[in-house]
Design a protein around this motif. Structure first.
Motif, mmCIF file in Angstrom:
data_model
loop_
_atom_site.group_PDB
_atom_site.id
_atom_site.type_symbol
_atom_site.label_atom_id
_atom_site.label_comp_id
_atom_site.label_asym_id
_atom_site.label_seq_id
_atom_site.Cartn_x
_atom_site.Cartn_y
_atom_site.Cartn_z
ATOM 1 N N GLY A 1 3.649 4.147 -14.248
ATOM 2 C CA GLY A 1 3.986 4.555 -12.883
ATOM 3 C C GLY A 1 3.310 5.862 -12.512
ATOM 4 N N GLU A 2 3.273 6.813 -13.445
ATOM 5 C CA GLU A 2 2.602 8.082 -13.174
ATOM 6 C C GLU A 2 1.091 7.909 -13.063
ATOM 7 N N ALA A 3 0.519 6.976 -13.823
ATOM 8 C CA ALA A 3 -0.915 6.690 -13.701
ATOM 9 C C ALA A 3 -1.232 6.145 -12.311
ATOM 10 N N ILE A 4 -0.364 5.280 -11.806
ATOM 11 C CA ILE A 4 -0.548 4.750 -10.445
ATOM 12 C C ILE A 4 -0.371 5.872 -9.432
ATOM 13 N N ALA A 5 0.591 6.771 -9.671
ATOM 14 C CA ALA A 5 0.811 7.905 -8.766
ATOM 15 C C ALA A 5 -0.424 8.797 -8.719
ATOM 16 N N TRP A 6 -1.088 9.007 -9.853
ATOM 17 C CA TRP A 6 -2.325 9.803 -9.866
ATOM 18 C C TRP A 6 -3.430 9.122 -9.070
ATOM 19 N N ARG A 7 -3.505 7.785 -9.173
ATOM 20 C CA ARG A 7 -4.512 7.052 -8.401
ATOM 21 C C ARG A 7 -4.250 7.192 -6.905
ATOM 22 N N ILE B 1 -3.267 0.333 -3.406
ATOM 23 C CA ILE B 1 -2.464 -0.874 -3.480
ATOM 24 C C ILE B 1 -1.743 -0.837 -4.820
ATOM 25 N N VAL B 2 -0.406 -0.849 -4.759
ATOM 26 C CA VAL B 2 0.387 -0.724 -5.976
ATOM 27 C C VAL B 2 1.001 -2.051 -6.415
ATOM 28 N N PHE B 3 0.979 -3.055 -5.548
ATOM 29 C CA PHE B 3 1.555 -4.347 -5.896
ATOM 30 C C PHE B 3 0.940 -5.406 -4.997
ATOM 31 N N ASP B 4 0.679 -6.576 -5.576
ATOM 32 C CA ASP B 4 0.289 -7.724 -4.763
ATOM 33 C C ASP B 4 1.015 -8.946 -5.284
ATOM 34 N N GLY B 5 1.382 -9.794 -4.363
ATOM 35 C CA GLY B 5 2.144 -10.992 -4.703
ATOM 36 C C GLY B 5 2.589 -11.683 -3.435
ATOM 37 N N ASP B 6 3.694 -12.427 -3.527
ATOM 38 C CA ASP B 6 4.194 -13.106 -2.333
ATOM 39 C C ASP B 6 4.883 -12.093 -1.416
ATOM 40 N N PHE C 1 4.903 14.099 -8.970
ATOM 41 C CA PHE C 1 4.377 12.946 -9.704
ATOM 42 C C PHE C 1 5.484 12.275 -10.511
ATOM 43 N N ASP C 2 6.402 13.080 -11.034
ATOM 44 C CA ASP C 2 7.513 12.511 -11.800
ATOM 45 C C ASP C 2 8.382 11.613 -10.925
ATOM 46 N N GLU C 3 8.704 12.077 -9.713
ATOM 47 C CA GLU C 3 9.521 11.271 -8.796
ATOM 48 C C GLU C 3 8.824 9.964 -8.450
ATOM 49 N N VAL C 4 7.554 10.064 -8.084
ATOM 50 C CA VAL C 4 6.808 8.867 -7.676
ATOM 51 C C VAL C 4 6.628 7.932 -8.869
ATOM 52 N N GLY C 5 6.304 8.500 -10.031
ATOM 53 C CA GLY C 5 6.123 7.673 -11.228
ATOM 54 C C GLY C 5 7.386 6.934 -11.614
ATOM 55 N N LEU D 1 0.857 -1.174 0.000
ATOM 56 C CA LEU D 1 0.000 0.000 0.000
ATOM 57 C C LEU D 1 0.899 1.232 0.000
ATOM 58 N N LEU D 2 0.668 2.136 -0.931
ATOM 59 C CA LEU D 2 1.435 3.371 -1.031
ATOM 60 C C LEU D 2 0.548 4.527 -0.602
ATOM 61 N N TYR D 3 1.065 5.361 0.296
ATOM 62 C CA TYR D 3 0.319 6.506 0.807
ATOM 63 C C TYR D 3 0.724 7.782 0.078
ATOM 64 N N ASN D 4 -0.234 8.679 -0.109
ATOM 65 C CA ASN D 4 0.019 9.972 -0.727
ATOM 66 C C ASN D 4 0.766 10.876 0.251
ATOM 67 N N ASP D 5 1.619 11.727 -0.281
ATOM 68 C CA ASP D 5 2.251 12.766 0.530
ATOM 69 C C ASP D 5 2.387 14.025 -0.313
#
Length: 116
Positions: free
Chosen positions: A75-81, A89-94, A57-61, A48-52
């Motif tokens: 990555g920037e689309a996920i940053a906008w979300r 949630i930006v990733f799920d897996g093991d 957006f460029d750095e986060v993307g 889970l990634l939290y906004n700050d």
């Protein structure tokens, strides 16, 4: 000056009859890592990634692209979300994969949480 004041207030006292303890295997802990555990391999987790308001957006993307192996645009689309909802949630897996992604995101001090 502070050192001189401290030495006057708390002088060091040496005792010649005290011997330092010898290091033994009982006093020195062994540190190791568990690499191939059956527990962690089957454990599903999410990052889970939290906004700050500190990162652009460029750095986060770019950091998301680095962590997830996707394009910078994705990555920037996920940053906008993340920005729009406050967290995402930006990733799920093991579990080990989630810890790896989280560690890469935290390289630039992004706030993440790994949930199982």
């Amino acid at each position: 000056m502070l050192r001189d004041l401290a030495s006057k207030l708390w002088p060091l006292k040496f005792s010649s009859n005290v011997t330092p303890p010898k290091a033994t295997s009982l006093t020195t802990p062994e540190i190791g890592f568990l690499e191939d555990s059956e527990i962690e391999q089957g454990l599903a987790a999410r990052v889970l990634l939290y906004n700050d308001s500190y990162h652009s957006f460029d750095e986060v993307g770019m950091q998301l692209a680095k962590a997830l192996g996707c394009s910078v645009d994705e990555g920037e689309a996920i940053a906008w979300r993340v920005h729009a909802t406050g967290q995402a949630i930006v990733f799920d897996g093991d579990l080990m994969g989630c810890l790896h992604v989280s560690a890469i995101l935290e390289e630039i001090a992004l706030n993440t949480q790994v949930m199982t």
